[in-house]
Design a protein around this motif. Sequence first.
Motif, PDB file in Angstrom:
ATOM      1  N   ILE A  25       0.836  -1.210   0.000  1.00  0.00           N
ATOM      2  CA  ILE A  25       0.000   0.000   0.000  1.00  0.00           C
ATOM      3  C   ILE A  25       0.863   1.250   0.000  1.00  0.00           C
ATOM      4  O   ILE A  25       0.598   2.209  -0.740  1.00  0.00           O
ATOM      5  CB  ILE A  25      -0.941  -0.012   1.219  1.00  0.00           C
ATOM      6  N   ASP A  26       1.927   1.246   0.811  1.00  0.00           N
ATOM      7  CA  ASP A  26       2.819   2.407   0.868  1.00  0.00           C
ATOM      8  C   ASP A  26       3.453   2.689  -0.487  1.00  0.00           C
ATOM      9  O   ASP A  26       3.534   3.844  -0.925  1.00  0.00           O
ATOM     10  CB  ASP A  26       3.907   2.182   1.918  1.00  0.00           C
ATOM     11  N   SER A  45       0.897   3.985  -2.970  1.00  0.00           N
ATOM     12  CA  SER A  45       0.521   5.383  -2.708  1.00  0.00           C
ATOM     13  C   SER A  45       1.530   6.344  -3.321  1.00  0.00           C
ATOM     14  O   SER A  45       1.174   7.442  -3.763  1.00  0.00           O
ATOM     15  CB  SER A  45       0.413   5.635  -1.194  1.00  0.00           C
ATOM     16  N   SER A  46       2.797   5.931  -3.389  1.00  0.00           N
ATOM     17  CA  SER A  46       3.820   6.777  -4.014  1.00  0.00           C
ATOM     18  C   SER A  46       3.529   6.949  -5.506  1.00  0.00           C
ATOM     19  O   SER A  46       3.583   8.061  -6.047  1.00  0.00           O
ATOM     20  CB  SER A  46       5.195   6.147  -3.808  1.00  0.00           C
ATOM     21  N   SER A  86       0.292   8.995  -6.014  1.00  0.00           N
ATOM     22  CA  SER A  86       0.491  10.414  -5.701  1.00  0.00           C
ATOM     23  C   SER A  86       1.068  11.146  -6.900  1.00  0.00           C
ATOM     24  O   SER A  86       0.714  12.291  -7.185  1.00  0.00           O
ATOM     25  CB  SER A  86       1.423  10.568  -4.489  1.00  0.00           C
ATOM     26  N   MET A  99      -6.738   3.760  -9.926  1.00  0.00           N
ATOM     27  CA  MET A  99      -7.122   3.655  -8.515  1.00  0.00           C
ATOM     28  C   MET A  99      -7.888   2.364  -8.244  1.00  0.00           C
ATOM     29  O   MET A  99      -7.655   1.684  -7.232  1.00  0.00           O
ATOM     30  CB  MET A  99      -7.977   4.862  -8.126  1.00  0.00           C
ATOM     31  N   PHE A 137      -6.501  -0.411  -5.538  1.00  0.00           N
ATOM     32  CA  PHE A 137      -7.072  -0.487  -4.192  1.00  0.00           C
ATOM     33  C   PHE A 137      -8.316  -1.353  -4.053  1.00  0.00           C
ATOM     34  O   PHE A 137      -8.664  -1.731  -2.931  1.00  0.00           O
ATOM     35  CB  PHE A 137      -7.376   0.921  -3.681  1.00  0.00           C
ATOM     36  N   ALA A 154      -3.191   6.154   3.039  1.00  0.00           N
ATOM     37  CA  ALA A 154      -2.675   6.285   1.672  1.00  0.00           C
ATOM     38  C   ALA A 154      -3.553   7.211   0.841  1.00  0.00           C
ATOM     39  O   ALA A 154      -3.053   8.032   0.063  1.00  0.00           O
ATOM     40  CB  ALA A 154      -2.599   4.905   1.013  1.00  0.00           C
ATOM     41  N   LEU A 155      -4.858   7.112   1.008  1.00  0.00           N
ATOM     42  CA  LEU A 155      -5.774   8.004   0.284  1.00  0.00           C
ATOM     43  C   LEU A 155      -5.577   9.458   0.701  1.00  0.00           C
ATOM     44  O   LEU A 155      -5.676  10.365  -0.131  1.00  0.00           O
ATOM     45  CB  LEU A 155      -7.222   7.576   0.525  1.00  0.00           C
ATOM     46  N   THR A 204      -2.750  10.788   1.629  1.00  0.00           N
ATOM     47  CA  THR A 204      -1.523  11.230   0.952  1.00  0.00           C
ATOM     48  C   THR A 204      -1.787  11.529  -0.518  1.00  0.00           C
ATOM     49  O   THR A 204      -1.349  12.561  -1.055  1.00  0.00           O
ATOM     50  CB  THR A 204      -0.443  10.137   1.071  1.00  0.00           C
ATOM     51  N   ILE A 205      -2.514  10.644  -1.184  1.00  0.00           N
ATOM     52  CA  ILE A 205      -2.812  10.844  -2.607  1.00  0.00           C
ATOM     53  C   ILE A 205      -3.686  12.078  -2.799  1.00  0.00           C
ATOM     54  O   ILE A 205      -3.484  12.859  -3.739  1.00  0.00           O
ATOM     55  CB  ILE A 205      -3.508   9.593  -3.189  1.00  0.00           C
ATOM     56  N   ILE A 252     -10.826   9.803  -5.412  1.00  0.00           N
ATOM     57  CA  ILE A 252     -10.250   9.498  -4.096  1.00  0.00           C
ATOM     58  C   ILE A 252     -11.342   9.492  -3.032  1.00  0.00           C
ATOM     59  O   ILE A 252     -11.378   8.617  -2.155  1.00  0.00           O
ATOM     60  CB  ILE A 252      -9.145  10.527  -3.751  1.00  0.00           C
TER      61      ILE A 252
END
Length: 439
Positions: free
Chosen positions: A321-322, A325-326, A329, A361, A365, A385-386, A388-389, A402
């Motif tokens: 997930i991390d 998310s990068s 983003s 997305m 996810f 994560a959402l 951050t995005i 999102i």
Amino acid sequence: MKKLLFFWNELKASFWFIPVLLIFFSIALSVGMVYVDSLIQIDQKGILRFFFVQNLDSARSILTTISGAMIGVAGTVFSVTLVALTLASSQFGPRLIKNFMYIRLNQVVLGAYISTYLYCLLVLNSIKDQQDYTFIPSLAILMAILATVVNIILLIVFIHQIAISIQADKVVSDISDFIAIQVKTLFPEKMGNEPDNPEALDIKKILVSYPKTFLIESPKSGYLQYADSENLMGIISQEDLVLELNNRPGSYLVEGKELGKIYSKEELKENTLRKIHDQFVIGKTKTAQQDLEYSIHQMVEIAARALSPGVNDPYTAISCIDNLSSTLSYLADVKFPSQYRFDQDQNLRIIADTLDFEGVMDAAFNQIRQFSIGSPAVIIRLMEALITIHFFAKRKPQQEVIVKHAEMILRMSRETIKEKNDLNDLEERAAKILNEKKE
């Protein structure tokens, strides 16, 4: 040209290509070294006598020992590689095997041992012991000894690499690095020019001037692996056509299924239709070169397996997930290509089936959310994560996507999370996205 580049990249991913190159190199090297030995007479005095073989028995013994050891270690290397591939397949999924085959060190090590074995055999065959002629290829034997030393070092590095390559964090990190390179290559996509105002386009009016329609059918069943966009645009522009594509790389095609339509002002030449067909590559497996979703699904598969009851490894899922998310983003602030592509004269030429932010997305996810039921830690990290995005999303359509995913996670959590404090933690994080929506 780009189509050749696609096949070149696929060739490099095969496990046999580098070893075969090294085998041919070893054959050329053995011939070259023996030829140099036949031309040069080395004065084996002083310190040089410790490095050059001086008698036939020693020469044969050294080459026989090296060749026997190399082919034995080559078998060990092959076995270790297969064990690593088996572990990777069972732990991360069979689609990850190709990623391990991409590792250049594995190919080089296997090729190095086999080519050294072959080199020693060829040099051994050149040794001559006749009544009137004796030939000992001293330089070639010294080269075999040096190659053996290098191979020993390679074996140590190989074992270290294998031990690292099957670790979950390393696998996830490598896929993430590949996706990061891929998204910067694919976005923005280069296929002609984009319209200044795509919403104002009257596509039906444009297509009226192209009264004849021709179907492009898939010549065989398989996955659409590649489309040579530059050549395709050149052919379509030159012939004054409009091409509508109903599939994109990663789509599965059945033989005879409609791949797209060609709109023309006159009868289409058979040669033109054949050239258009040649710009598409259809194969039995998916590839990641033009299919971003395929790379994302690899990461999702690792997370899904980690969340299965038999494995129950939420930390690997959180790592996936991390890393996702990068990537997302970056894509949240990227302009996705329009489906309408124009030539240099601003004439509509291609109506493409393009990937959008919502599709990425969903690919990233949806399944992780579905498999995360019963794991509050993973669900909470999904929401983080959402957040951050959402911070990087500057366009309203991306923000709405999102928010939709945040709402789906929240609805699922209210039905599945029993612990009140866990649910409160999730709702506090969700409020950072959903409250901005209300404002």
